[in-house]
Design a protein around this motif. Structure first.
Motif, PDB file in Angstrom:
ATOM      1  N   ASP A 114      91.155  27.160  54.346  1.00 39.99           N
ATOM      2  CA  ASP A 114      90.563  26.007  55.037  1.00 39.99           C
ATOM      3  C   ASP A 114      89.803  25.145  54.042  1.00 39.99           C
ATOM      4  O   ASP A 114      88.628  25.298  53.869  1.00 39.99           O
TER       5      ASP A 114
ATOM      6  N   GLU B 105      85.361  16.913  56.706  1.00 39.72           N
ATOM      7  CA  GLU B 105      85.938  17.539  57.896  1.00 39.72           C
ATOM      8  C   GLU B 105      84.985  18.574  58.468  1.00 39.72           C
ATOM      9  O   GLU B 105      84.795  18.673  59.675  1.00 39.72           O
ATOM     10  N   GLU B 106      84.365  19.344  57.591  1.00 40.21           N
ATOM     11  CA  GLU B 106      83.457  20.403  58.052  1.00 40.21           C
ATOM     12  C   GLU B 106      82.118  19.831  58.514  1.00 40.21           C
ATOM     13  O   GLU B 106      81.235  20.556  58.959  1.00 40.21           O
TER      14      GLU B 106
ATOM     15  N   HIS C  59      85.749  29.947  57.650  1.00 36.38           N
ATOM     16  CA  HIS C  59      84.350  29.815  58.081  1.00 36.38           C
ATOM     17  C   HIS C  59      83.603  31.145  57.977  1.00 36.38           C
ATOM     18  O   HIS C  59      82.384  31.176  58.079  1.00 36.38           O
TER      19      HIS C  59
ATOM     20  N   HIS D 144      91.601  18.212  53.868  1.00 35.64           N
ATOM     21  CA  HIS D 144      90.208  17.989  53.461  1.00 35.64           C
ATOM     22  C   HIS D 144      89.797  18.924  52.335  1.00 35.64           C
ATOM     23  O   HIS D 144      90.216  20.074  52.293  1.00 35.64           O
TER      24      HIS D 144
END
Ligand SMILES: [Zn+2]
Length: 466
Positions: A119, A153-154, A422, A86
């Protein structure tokens, strides 16, 4: 026969600068899905990367952010692999805790610091550059490769399932390979074969229409807190859930999975530290079994009456419990919900049950030949035996692949375990980024030697919730 190892190593070291530049270009572009910042721009950069690497690509609009599809196909290839990643990232807040600009990648102590470094930009970019590396060395890929790089995705992958449902033929594959998450703490690569699912519900006990005076009406008006807690007590005895049908369908570990469980490194001290629960005492076997093969009935919230400052002498009008149930392979969220509803009806029909949402679990068999091939490839690439884990304790929409595409699915995280995704100062170790490019080459090569069964056979290897 030419050895892939020398070719790949020397090729990557000669192109390090180019590879880093490609990644940095994406890291400089903010792409915060939940705030709709920079999404279209980032989607274009993903397409540009595919094109520069000689990979066909298309952009699919969804009701949310676009999905970028890439493919490299050859009529002689028998096997197809679908890689998932992603391009969206989490917001960078709190900004003042970053040591450098989250959208201006900086190299410090062998790590690249930027939002999305681990990420997931560093990981999916590595999968594309891995394919490019293989292409540059050999002129073609040994298997067909398709990519889905999504932009939500997030934000809970809101449109992924619908997209996959609508494009089953396009996405047809022998295996789904997800590159997301963190490597094992030991530095070894992990191979995750599934995830637990989740079912959220609320139980509401409502007695009066408003809170009443506990002196004036104590012993007269019933208190919903007692009702609710009495119901909760009927649901569990020790570690066992006592709701009829709750465990229906749960698939116990196979002998091979038992073997794999015993090989997973175990660090009780580390678990105590991370959980903040110093008294935790659990053996390795029970620990892994409960996390991967057993569902949970967790109370995640319980509230009623006055919970603010000071006191109020009241009999609350209502009491609420929130349950966050984690499901394992073989359990059907609808059936578990029905079992719970029956239990509530039987024990206290006055309590209302509200369904919040659910995601099924998934688990691909450890006996699938692709799993062995990937393990071998990662060992060749890193010199270390990967840690195979039959399931993640947490939940991801992995069912989209196992259930909608009916394909086996493996998750191979490429980022370092302390990537701090994150959070502030997210990073990827440079050596992990290059290792991910290498690993992609080895994985594609090894997968080309696997005989995948025909369509009908795939489901035999893939255990999904029916
Ligand atoms: Zn994330």
């Amino acid at each position: 026969m030419r050895s892939l190892v020398n070719d790949v190593d020397s090729f990557i070291s000669r192109n390090e600068k180019y590879y880093l530049e490609r990644l940095f270009r994406l890291l400089r572009q903010p792409s915060i899905s939940t705030q709709n910042i920079g999404m279209a721009e980032c989607a274009s950069l993903v397409q540009e990367l595919f094109s520069d690497c000689g990979i066909e690509n298309r952009r699919y609009e969804t009701e949310g952010h676009p999905i970028i599809y890439g493919e490299w196909l050859h009529p002689d290839n028998e096997t197809t692999v679908l890689i998932y990643g992603h391009y969206d990232v989490q917001p960078p807040d709190p900004l003042d805790e970053w040591e450098s600009d989250p959208f201006e990648p900086e190299i410090r102590n062998g790590r690249i610091y930027a939002r999305g470094a681990g990420d997931n930009k560093g990981q999916f970019v590595a999968s594309i550059l891995g394919a490019k590396t293989y292409l540059d060395i050999h002129g073609r890929l040994p298997v067909n490769v398709k990519w889905i790089i999504e932009g939500e995705e997030e934000a809970g992958s809101r449109h992924l399932a619908t997209f996959v449902e609508q494009h089953r033929a396009l996405l047809q594959t022998d295996l789904v390979y997800t590159t997301d998450g963190s490597s094992h703490e030991s530095g070894a690569q992990s191979i995750l074969l599934g995830v637990r699912g989740a079912l959220g519900v609320e139980l509401v006990a409502q007695e009066a229409r408003w809170d009443n005076h506990s002196g004036n009406l104590g012993n007269i008006v019933p208190n919903p807190v007692w009702r609710l807690t009495e119901l909760l007590h009927t649901m569990r005895k020790g570690h066992q859930v006592t709701i009829d049908g709750f465990y229906d369908g749960v698939r116990p570990p196979t002998p091979h999975e038992e073997q794999i469980l015993r090989r997973i490194p175990y660090d009780l001290e580390g678990i105590r530290r991370k959980s903040g629960y110093d008294a935790l005492d659990i053996d390795s076997d029970t620990y892994h079994r409960r996390l991967m093969f057993e569902p949970t009935l967790n109370v995640s919230g319980l509230f009623s009456g006055h919970t603010g400052k000071g006191g109020r002498s009241i009999i609350p009008a209502r009491a609420t419990a929130r349950l966050d149930i984690r499901l394992v392979a073989g359990q059907d969220p609808d059936q578990v919900y029905e079992a719970l509803a029956n239990h509530v009806r039987k024990h206290d029909a006055s309590i209302t049950l509200i369904r919040k949402g659910s995601v099924p679990a998934s688990r691909t068999s450890a006996d699938h030949p692709a799993v062995l091939a990937i393990a071998k490839a990662l060992e060749q690439s890193t010199g270390r035996r990967p840690v195979i884990q039959p399931s993640l304790g947490g939940t991801l929409p992995d069912y989209v692949w196992t259930r909608i595409l009916n394909a086996p699915s493996v998750i191979v995280p490429y980022a370092n375990y302390d990537q701090n995704n994150h959070g502030p100062n997210e990073n990827i170790e440079i050596s992990y980024f290059f290792r991910a490019i290498r690993s992609t080459c080895y994985v594609l090569e090894q997968l080309s030697r696997v005989t995948f069964n025909e369509q009908s056979g795939q489901s035999a290897h893939t255990s999904t919730v029916k």
